[in-house]
Design an enzyme around this catalytic site. Sequence first.
Site, mmCIF file in Angstrom:
data_model
loop_
_atom_site.group_PDB
_atom_site.id
_atom_site.type_symbol
_atom_site.label_atom_id
_atom_site.label_comp_id
_atom_site.label_asym_id
_atom_site.label_seq_id
_atom_site.Cartn_x
_atom_site.Cartn_y
_atom_site.Cartn_z
ATOM 1 N N ASP A 416 -10.230 17.941 -35.174
ATOM 2 C CA ASP A 416 -10.026 18.783 -33.999
ATOM 3 C C ASP A 416 -11.193 18.540 -33.044
ATOM 4 O O ASP A 416 -12.345 18.869 -33.351
ATOM 5 C CB ASP A 416 -9.973 20.255 -34.431
ATOM 6 C CG ASP A 416 -9.633 21.201 -33.289
ATOM 7 O OD1 ASP A 416 -9.819 20.826 -32.115
ATOM 8 O OD2 ASP A 416 -9.197 22.342 -33.574
ATOM 9 N N HIS A 417 -10.896 17.956 -31.882
ATOM 10 C CA HIS A 417 -11.960 17.571 -30.957
ATOM 11 C C HIS A 417 -12.654 18.778 -30.342
ATOM 12 O O HIS A 417 -13.699 18.635 -29.672
ATOM 13 C CB HIS A 417 -11.392 16.682 -29.848
ATOM 14 C CG HIS A 417 -12.269 15.511 -29.524
ATOM 15 N ND1 HIS A 417 -13.630 15.626 -29.359
ATOM 16 C CD2 HIS A 417 -11.976 14.197 -29.330
ATOM 17 C CE1 HIS A 417 -14.141 14.436 -29.076
ATOM 18 N NE2 HIS A 417 -13.163 13.552 -29.058
#
Length: 446
Positions: A416-417
């Site tokens: 998850d950036h």
Amino acid sequence: MAQVLEFRLPDLGEGLTEAEIVRWLVEVGDVVAIDQPVVEVETAKAMVEVPCPYGGVVTARFGDEGAELPVGAPLLTVAVGSSVESAGGGVDEDSGTDSGTDSGSGNVLVGYGTGAPPVRRRRVRPEGLKAAVAVSVAPAEAAAPAPTPEPAPALGPVAVVSPLVRRLARQHDLDLRRLAGSGPDGLILRADVESAIRSAAEAPVPEPAASSSPAGERVALRGVRGAVADKLSRSRREIPDATCWVDADATELMAARAAMNGAAGAGAPKVSVLALLARICTAALARYPELNSTVDQEAREIVRLPQVHLGFAAQTDRGLVVPVVRDAHARTTESIGAEIARLTEAARTGALTPAELTGGTFTLNNYGVFGVDGSTPIINHPEAAMLGVGRIVPKPWVHEGELAVRQVVQLSLTFDHRVCDGGTAGGFLRYVADCVEQPALLLRSV
């Protein structure tokens, strides 16, 4: 005086709203004890046995095996009270155990009972059952007979009582207002809906056939398949994911595994590659805790989690499930391996509980068992990352300056950036790859 009490499908927890009847454990006329399991149901997460909170004689069951019921729908009715016990010679006993006819435990959650001893099946013969049930029927919380509906006007409420009938109609795009019910006062029965479905199937298709959806076999998205579809769709909607990957020389890891299993001796549990990779994951997460987190979107906060509850993807006949190894960060390789083996067997037999399928903080996905090298998996929402592992196969590799054949594996990290940038993700994956190539590095984190 006997009362007929209605037991409805309880809230099974974890946000589950429906369940499919897999197998009835009792029949009409059986004597049941308080908290005795009466039906086995399949939810989107697991197969569970549902205990009945009443003790007495089963007078009716609702739903055939294979039927899907919403939470709150009637499951069965039980006649309780003194007249059940005094139904003359109307009891056939398979054991002398007392059934108990207390009004009930009030406890309808799966897995929680009063601790009463198990009771073997006892059955009241029809004449005894009729005598018991004929005494009285308790109103309110008991099973009062469904009121006979008034004939429905063209635009008024539809004369349908059963939620299964409504569901069946929805699944086949039937307008219930166009059906004439064959039940009392025009009540629409399941047989009416099934007849309309058959008529629609036999009707000629107009030319040209105008259809808004393609023809073909339709498979309902329900149970495990439906739950997986919902979760993956949510993950794609909410999580801005990215993937990085690297090839690693797993020759030393395989040699270390062989040495560990050789030293354990004959008959001792074998250490699996998955257990070794899980232990490497916990060491990497200790160094990069950003990836053991979740995002509170409403508060716009990243929540870094103190424990590592490690999920691992497992393919079963019921579909893809992700059992969770609790407190993996505090376990040894052998302990992780034993728990993975236990959960895998439970997954294979459909015996996993909802608690064993929820609460994960990071997932390990070994898709190499399917004979593939790489993948970009979808994150298991609401987690922040997933490590993917491809097959370990002999490949040409430059080792100590010379070309050699080595055991090579591709590792991928989908993250998850929002919780970290590429530097953190790359550092995590590089540490995992280094431990695969040089397992002795793990000794530094023990």
